[in-house]
Write a protein that holds these residues in place. Structure first.
Motif, PDB file in Angstrom:
ATOM      1  N   SER A  37     -11.166  59.681  26.083  1.00  0.00           N
ATOM      2  CA  SER A  37     -10.635  59.642  24.718  1.00  0.00           C
ATOM      3  C   SER A  37     -11.427  58.719  23.810  1.00  0.00           C
ATOM      4  CB  SER A  37      -9.163  59.198  24.742  1.00  0.00           C
ATOM      5  OG  SER A  37      -9.047  57.907  25.324  1.00  0.00           O
ATOM      6  N   ARG A  69     -15.249  61.097  22.931  1.00  0.00           N
ATOM      7  CA  ARG A  69     -15.064  62.548  22.862  1.00  0.00           C
ATOM      8  C   ARG A  69     -16.378  63.304  22.665  1.00  0.00           C
ATOM      9  NH1 ARG A  69      -9.885  64.223  22.641  1.00  0.00           N
ATOM     10  NH2 ARG A  69      -8.292  62.709  22.065  1.00  0.00           N
ATOM     11  N   ILE A  86     -17.894  64.733  25.804  1.00  0.00           N
ATOM     12  CA  ILE A  86     -17.172  65.694  26.654  1.00  0.00           C
ATOM     13  C   ILE A  86     -17.928  67.013  26.837  1.00  0.00           C
ATOM     14  CG2 ILE A  86     -15.066  67.099  26.852  1.00  0.00           C
ATOM     15  CD1 ILE A  86     -13.510  64.702  25.735  1.00  0.00           C
ATOM     16  N   ALA A  92     -13.322  69.146  23.874  1.00  0.00           N
ATOM     17  CA  ALA A  92     -13.497  67.853  23.203  1.00  0.00           C
ATOM     18  C   ALA A  92     -12.226  67.406  22.500  1.00  0.00           C
ATOM     19  CB  ALA A  92     -14.652  67.934  22.205  1.00  0.00           C
ATOM     20  N   ASP A 137      -6.682  65.880  25.525  1.00  0.00           N
ATOM     21  CA  ASP A 137      -6.274  64.493  25.778  1.00  0.00           C
ATOM     22  C   ASP A 137      -6.933  63.918  27.043  1.00  0.00           C
ATOM     23  OD1 ASP A 137      -4.661  64.210  23.562  1.00  0.00           O
ATOM     24  OD2 ASP A 137      -2.900  65.033  24.566  1.00  0.00           O
ATOM     25  N   TRP A 138      -7.039  64.706  28.110  1.00  0.00           N
ATOM     26  CA  TRP A 138      -7.679  64.319  29.369  1.00  0.00           C
ATOM     27  C   TRP A 138      -7.166  62.990  29.918  1.00  0.00           C
ATOM     28  CZ3 TRP A 138      -9.572  68.551  31.067  1.00  0.00           C
ATOM     29  CH2 TRP A 138     -10.160  69.459  30.174  1.00  0.00           C
ATOM     30  N   THR A 156     -17.942  69.533  16.973  1.00  0.00           N
ATOM     31  CA  THR A 156     -18.342  68.854  18.205  1.00  0.00           C
ATOM     32  C   THR A 156     -19.674  68.145  18.036  1.00  0.00           C
ATOM     33  OG1 THR A 156     -17.194  70.528  19.513  1.00  0.00           O
ATOM     34  CG2 THR A 156     -18.799  69.163  20.672  1.00  0.00           C
ATOM     35  N   LEU A 195      -9.729  66.644  16.743  1.00  0.00           N
ATOM     36  CA  LEU A 195     -11.187  66.555  16.747  1.00  0.00           C
ATOM     37  C   LEU A 195     -11.682  65.594  15.676  1.00  0.00           C
ATOM     38  CD1 LEU A 195     -12.086  70.306  17.165  1.00  0.00           C
ATOM     39  CD2 LEU A 195     -12.766  68.493  18.712  1.00  0.00           C
TER      40      LEU A 195
END
Length: 449
Positions: A317, A320, A323, A354, A357-358, A406, A439
């Motif tokens: 987080s 990002r 990612i 991207a 939350d991961w 991104t 994002l």
């Protein structure tokens, strides 16, 4: 034999001169300075010593000096001198990269001991940089810890510097960020690379056998001990011991570990003779150990002993922008492991990743890459081949916007200028295509900034 250089910063004339004299008698080359600004002028990237500074001074104080020095070279060891009531400030300083702190009033020999470790560490850092520059040596750290964000660049830089030393190291970061990957990398680029790397999960040690597991035992030390046995510490002789999740270690055992760290000897259960222990200790923690110390769950003396050098591994987080690159890297690894061809990854898919939350960080992203490679990921479906022109155009527009977001790390101004549209149009199209607004890194950004 060259003398170790020390910049001693203190606005108190009496304290500065008496400490300088004592350090000179101990064999250091001391430069007494009355202000932090003077130290900053003398300590550049090639500075081969350590800095000792009072934390409370007029003008630039010790904390500001620490920050300014680490902007010049993050590996310059800075030792801060604090008052009795400034322990919390000292803890904050350690979090921000101070090598150590010492509390007033102090015995000069304590400062001498800390300084000797600091200048030895600095000497190894400088020598390692010189050898890399001369030999053009390459390593695989970037492949193990990919990422282009400043957080990852700094992590790799600091890892390489610490790896050349023998300093005990604390690796801090949330679950799944790759703390063990960092620990193994430290071992593999160190002079101990050819020796054992022994990982110990402190949360999973069987309580009844914990001392035997770590220290070993002699025959007859307890019922069932039929023959002598090496413990895990002895198995690692000459190499590295990883104490995974050190914060979970029982408090009773923490005192015994502290003695091992201080004396570098162990005594097997049932024995009287101490056994010398040549190992480097690396500890990991997903929790804030300073907070655990404050709550009485972790020994303060053990915390400072382990925290000679610290590495902070950031969560996804906080980076990002890395990612998409990291996912591509993991997909390549997974495809090779399963012996299948790499799938093309749509830009919209990367953009969606991207935005996630991961909470499981790299471990969770790796799991996602496995599913993608095996065709089990529902996110990878793009517009169907038989889709109408309008649907294909919409999918293309969505992928272009997602890819731009991104590429620019969620900075909207750069996105709408690159695409040649207004900010309002960008928001409308993001809403139309269901692009997640998480994002956006800076939602307060305005059209005229």
């Amino acid at each position: 034999m060259s003398m170790h250089r020390v910049l001693l910063v203190d606005d108190d004339d009496t304290m500065r001169h008496s400490t300088a004299q004592a350090l000179e008698l101990a064999g250091f080359e001391v430069e007494p300075l009355s202000s932090a600004e003077e130290a900053l002028a003398l300590a550049g990237p090639g500075f081969d010593g350590a800095v000792v500074s009072d934390i409370r001074m007029p003008g630039m104080d010790g904390m500001s000096l620490l920050s300014a020095l680490h902007d010049v070279d993050a590996e310059i060891p800075v030792i801060l001198v604090t008052g009795h009531a400034e322990v919390q400030l000292a803890v904050a300083a350690m979090r921000h990269g101070a090598y150590d702190f010492i509390e007033k009033p102090f015995v000069v020999q304590e400062l001498v001991s800390v300084l000797r470790r600091a200048v030895d560490h600095r000497g190894l850092v400088i020598e390692n940089r010189r050898l890399r520059a001369v030999a053009g040596k390459r390593d695989d750290i970037e492949a193990r810890l990919p990422g282009r964000t400043q957080l990852m660049v700094e992590l790799r830089y600091r890892l390489r510097a610490i790896g050349a030393s023998d300093a005990d190291t604390l690796i801090i970061g949330p679950t799944g960020v790759g703390k063990e990957v960092v620990a193994r990398a430290l071992h593999d680029i160190s002079p101990r690379a050819g020796k054992p790397f022994v990982a110990i999960n402190c949360a999973a040690l069987p309580e009844a056998l914990i001392e035997s597991e770590l220290f070993g035992h002699e025959a007859g030390a307890f019922p069932g001990a039929l023959r002598p046995r090496f413990g895990k510490f002895e198995h690692a002789r000459g190499g590295t011991v990883l104490l995974d999740e050190i914060g979970q270690m029982p408090v009773e055992l923490q005192a015994k570990l502290l003695r091992v760290l201080q004396d570098r000897v162990i005594t097997r259960l049932g024995a009287n003779e101490p056994v010398p222990l040549d190992v480097r200790f690396i500890a990991t923690s997903k929790t804030d150990l300073a907070e655990a110390v404050a709550k009485g769950r972790f020994r303060e003396d053990l915390y400072w002993r382990l925290n000679v050098a610290a590495l902070h591994v950031p969560p996804l987080s906080a980076r990002r922008e890395d990612i998409p690159l990291l996912f591509l890297h993991l997909v390549r690894e997974s495809a090779a492991r399963h012996g299948v061809a790499e799938r093309e990854i749509p830009p919209a898919h990367l953009a969606a990743l991207a935005a996630g939350d991961w909470p499981g960080n790299v471990r969770e992203l790796r799991n996602q890459s496995e599913r993608f490679v095996l065709g089990l990921d529902p996110m990878q479906a793009a517009a169907p081949q038989g889709a109408r022109l309008a649907e294909r155009m919409a999918e293309y527009e969505r992928s272009q916007i997602a890819s731009a977001i991104t590429a620019h790390g969620g900075r909207l101004k750069a996105v709408y200028e690159t695409l040649g549209i207004s900010r309002k149009t960008l928001y409308e199209k993001m809403q139309k295509h269901g692009l997640d607004r998480r994002l956006i890194l800076d939602p307060a950004e305005s059209d005229d900034d």
